[in-house]
Design an enzyme around this catalytic site. Structure first.
Site, PDB file in Angstrom:
ATOM      1  N   GLY A 119      -1.148  -5.635  -3.090  1.00  0.00           N
ATOM      2  CA  GLY A 119      -1.979  -5.831  -1.901  1.00  0.00           C
ATOM      3  C   GLY A 119      -1.373  -5.233  -0.646  1.00  0.00           C
ATOM      4  O   GLY A 119      -0.251  -4.749  -0.644  1.00  0.00           O
ATOM      5  N   ASP A 145      -0.998   1.885  -7.298  1.00  0.00           N
ATOM      6  CA  ASP A 145      -1.438   1.319  -6.011  1.00  0.00           C
ATOM      7  C   ASP A 145      -1.298   2.344  -4.889  1.00  0.00           C
ATOM      8  O   ASP A 145      -1.746   2.096  -3.779  1.00  0.00           O
ATOM      9  CB  ASP A 145      -0.638   0.058  -5.666  1.00  0.00           C
ATOM     10  CG  ASP A 145       0.858   0.283  -5.726  1.00  0.00           C
ATOM     11  OD1 ASP A 145       1.349   0.711  -6.786  1.00  0.00           O
ATOM     12  OD2 ASP A 145       1.548   0.063  -4.711  1.00  0.00           O
TER      13      ASP A 145
HETATM   14  P1  AMP Z   1       4.966   0.795  -1.607  1.00  0.00           P
HETATM   15  O1  AMP Z   1       5.996   1.026  -2.649  1.00  0.00           O
HETATM   16  O2  AMP Z   1       5.453   1.102  -0.201  1.00  0.00           O
HETATM   17  O3  AMP Z   1       3.674   1.450  -1.900  1.00  0.00           O
HETATM   18  O4  AMP Z   1       4.700  -0.763  -1.549  1.00  0.00           O
HETATM   19  C1  AMP Z   1       4.351  -1.520  -2.668  1.00  0.00           C
HETATM   20  C2  AMP Z   1       3.840  -2.851  -2.222  1.00  0.00           C
HETATM   21  O5  AMP Z   1       4.810  -3.522  -1.407  1.00  0.00           O
HETATM   22  C3  AMP Z   1       2.574  -2.799  -1.388  1.00  0.00           C
HETATM   23  O6  AMP Z   1       1.808  -3.914  -1.735  1.00  0.00           O
HETATM   24  C4  AMP Z   1       3.089  -2.911   0.015  1.00  0.00           C
HETATM   25  O7  AMP Z   1       2.143  -3.413   0.913  1.00  0.00           O
HETATM   26  C5  AMP Z   1       4.272  -3.848  -0.149  1.00  0.00           C
HETATM   27  N1  AMP Z   1       5.294  -3.659   0.872  1.00  0.00           N
HETATM   28  C6  AMP Z   1       6.125  -2.602   1.027  1.00  0.00           C
HETATM   29  N2  AMP Z   1       6.919  -2.775   2.096  1.00  0.00           N
HETATM   30  C7  AMP Z   1       6.607  -3.963   2.635  1.00  0.00           C
HETATM   31  C8  AMP Z   1       7.069  -4.716   3.768  1.00  0.00           C
HETATM   32  N3  AMP Z   1       8.044  -4.277   4.568  1.00  0.00           N
HETATM   33  N4  AMP Z   1       6.489  -5.915   3.999  1.00  0.00           N
HETATM   34  C9  AMP Z   1       5.516  -6.392   3.206  1.00  0.00           C
HETATM   35  N5  AMP Z   1       5.035  -5.745   2.140  1.00  0.00           N
HETATM   36  C10 AMP Z   1       5.566  -4.545   1.848  1.00  0.00           C
HETATM   37 MG    MG Z   2       1.940   1.604  -1.283  1.00  0.00          MG
END
Ligand code: AMP
Ligand code: MG
Length: 535
Positions: free
Chosen positions: A106, A276
């Site tokens: 999410g 995602d």
């Molecule tokens: P990503 O690898 O950046 O695509 O992130 C994977 C998941 O982790 C997604 O659901 C992001 O919204 C969540 N996410 C990444 N960094 C953060 C953060 N600093 N705070 C909250 N959620 C995060």
């Molecule tokens: Mg992401």
């Protein structure tokens, strides 16, 4: 009173209006069932300060009267102030991370502000990245740091101007707060400036938005989300009633193939192609530990988090996109009576990719597709990649210099010195052995023979090649220079690079410093050759 430009935006929030939402209004981390989104209010940033914006994106939104020169823009694009008509929410999605199903992910640090309809009746979702936690934040803080926000801001716009399908970036705002990050997950947490990017896209829906409902067996909602997506994000499919799911899936497969071909053309490595991070519209989305190929190496990935498996290395991106589409297809099975239409979509990915990649590789050489010559042409382009990867060769510079060679306008036998103009592309002069020269000159002779079939002048070939081979890309070290300066409070290089990258195919004689090879200091420096998911 708020700046008239900002106040005149027209919102039409169909996603929250049409689809089931989370009834719980409290912003606590949790599993959210039976809902496509949760309403959430962005957190108040302590002292928001707008440091960069894209005027082309502002134009898309009909933002007139230069609202970016007022304090209102800092307040609005940090999430501190909501405009009339905004209805902020975070989306629920899941995903496969590095090949494994990860359950609910999410929008953990993305908050959608609302959907704007511009004067051309185009729909644009505004989304803040780094504006605080949401129910999907899991164990993280919902924030983003300046370094990764500069990278996302610049790269989104650079990709657009290169002609690569992408989400856009409207603005970059400092939050005025410090955020703790352990950049390499090695027990060295540091304070870094917090920042917020306002992203803009017709829709931020991802493969994972569909996967989560299939995984949970919430098939009614899955169908609602698919119907909604087709209606609002694929309105041109309205005429297909009986077979619309099949036509829709085929279109996702085709546009995904087209996006990957563009990545391969310009040397972009996404770095985290989890499901995602795959847009349903075939847009490049979620700029994290991405990178640009400098020396041509299909095994390269900038993502240290993926250093051992190298799942998301440059040369594997086409296969990963296919794998991701297969996961999406799997999650849509309940919409179909048989899996044949899904298989047809997957097959379309492969045929689109193969045909268009072939055409793209030829276009990079100024050649057009000749059916009768397909096999020999494939060998010609593959052999070039072998020559390029046999010694450290800067891909971007190589193609530009190749365009300058005199090949058609001379009947002289090509000798060893013909490759001298390519010298600028080589990182290690000692690698230019006699053996390499034989291979490179041998390839050039074949290239020249093939050019004769096209019957084009060197000038025309150069024009064609320079229209598809960029002179300027956002080399990793360039973004890092802008970040280093920004850390010192000087944001000028962000705007300078944005301006440079507006015209990536043009000669910009006073900007030659950014057309050269990666400098030696950047070879092993964090942020230039190595990045992690920590952002
Ligand atoms: P990503 O690898 O950046 O695509 O992130 C994977 C998941 O982790 C997604 O659901 C992001 O919204 C969540 N996410 C990444 N960094 C953060 C953060 N600093 N705070 C909250 N959620 C995060
Ligand atoms: Mg992401």
């Amino acid at each position: 009173m708020i700046s008239p430009g900002l106040d005149s935006l027209t919102f039409d929030n169909q996603f929250v209006r049409q689809l089931p939402g989370d009834p719980n209004p409290v912003n606590t981390r949790r599993q959210v069932r039976n809902a496509c989104y949760s309403r959430v209010v962005p957190r108040q940033a302590a002292e928001p300060k707008l440091i960069a914006w894209s005027s082309e994106v502002a134009e898309l939104l009909d933002l007139e009267g230069d609202p970016f020169t007022t304090d209102d823009a800092s307040a609005v694009f940090s999430g501190n102030r909501l405009l009339k008509g905004m209805d902020p929410f975070a989306m629920c999605y899941g995903g496969h991370q590095f090949g494994n199903w990860a359950g609910q992910l999410g929008d953990g640090r993305a908050i959608n502000l609302g959907e704007i309809i511009n004067r051309h009746q185009q729909r644009w979702m505004l989304q803040l990245k780094g504006a605080g936690p949401t129910p999907y934040s899991r164990t993280a803080d919902g924030l983003a740091v300046l370094r990764s926000s500069v990278r996302e801001f610049l790269c989104s716009e650079a990709m657009f101007h290169l002609g690569v399908p992408t989400t856009r970036a409207l603005s970059l705002v400092l939050s005025g707060e410090q955020v703790v990050r352990d950049m390499f997950y090695d027990g060295n947490p540091q304070y870094e400036p917090g920042a917020i990017v306002c992203r803009v896209a017709p829709s931020f829906t991802r493969f994972g938005n569909f996967q989560i409902f299939a995984a949970r067996g919430e098939l009614d909602i899955l169908r609602q989300l698919v119907d909604h997506t087709i209606r609002f994000d694929f309105p041109h499919l309205a005429d297909h009633s009986a077979d619309r799911y099949a036509v829709w899936f085929a279109e996702i497969c085709r546009t995904t193939a087209e996006m990957i071909i563009e990545w391969m053309r310009v040397g972009f490595v996404h770095g985290v192609m989890n499901t995602d991070n795959m847009s349903i519209l075939g847009l490049t989305i979620d700029y994290g530990p991405y990178g640009w190929l400098e020396n041509y190496d299909p095994n390269w990935t900038p993502n240290t988090t993926d250093a051992t498996g190298r799942r998301y290395r440059f040369g594997q991106q086409p296969q990963i996109a296919l794998w991701n589409l297969a996961q999406l297809g799997q999650s849509l099975v309940s919409l179909f009576d048989s899996i044949e239409p899904l298989q047809a979509g997957i097959d379309l990915y492969s045929s689109t990719f193969n045909a268009q990649c072939h055409a793209m590789m030829l276009a990079k050489l100024g050649l057009s597709v000749m059916e009768s010559h397909a096999e020999a042409d494939t060998k010609l382009t593959n052999d070039l990649l072998n020559v390029m990867s046999s010694i450290e060769t800067d891909m971007t510079i190589f193609y530009r210099r190749l365009a300058d060679l005199r090949l058609a306008d001379t009947t002289d036998e090509l000798n060893d010195s013909v490759i001298d103009p390519l010298n600028e592309a080589y990182y290690v002069p000692e690698q230019l052995t006699a053996e390499y020269r034989v291979a490179a000159v041998g390839w050039l002779r074949r290239y020249r023979d093939r050019l004769q079939l096209e019957d084009i002048s060197d000038a025309e070939r150069r024009r064609r090649m320079n229209a598809v081979n960029p002179k300027y890309v956002l080399r990793n070290y360039m973004a890092q220079l802008a970040i280093d300066k920004a850390d010192q409070g000087d944001y000028s290089l962000i705007s300078d690079l944005l301006e440079l990258l507006r015209h990536p195919y043009d000669e910009q004689p006073n900007r030659e410093e950014f057309a050269g090879k990666r400098p030696d200091w950047a070879r092993e420096r964090a942020g230039c050759s190595m990045l992690s998911c920590s952002s």
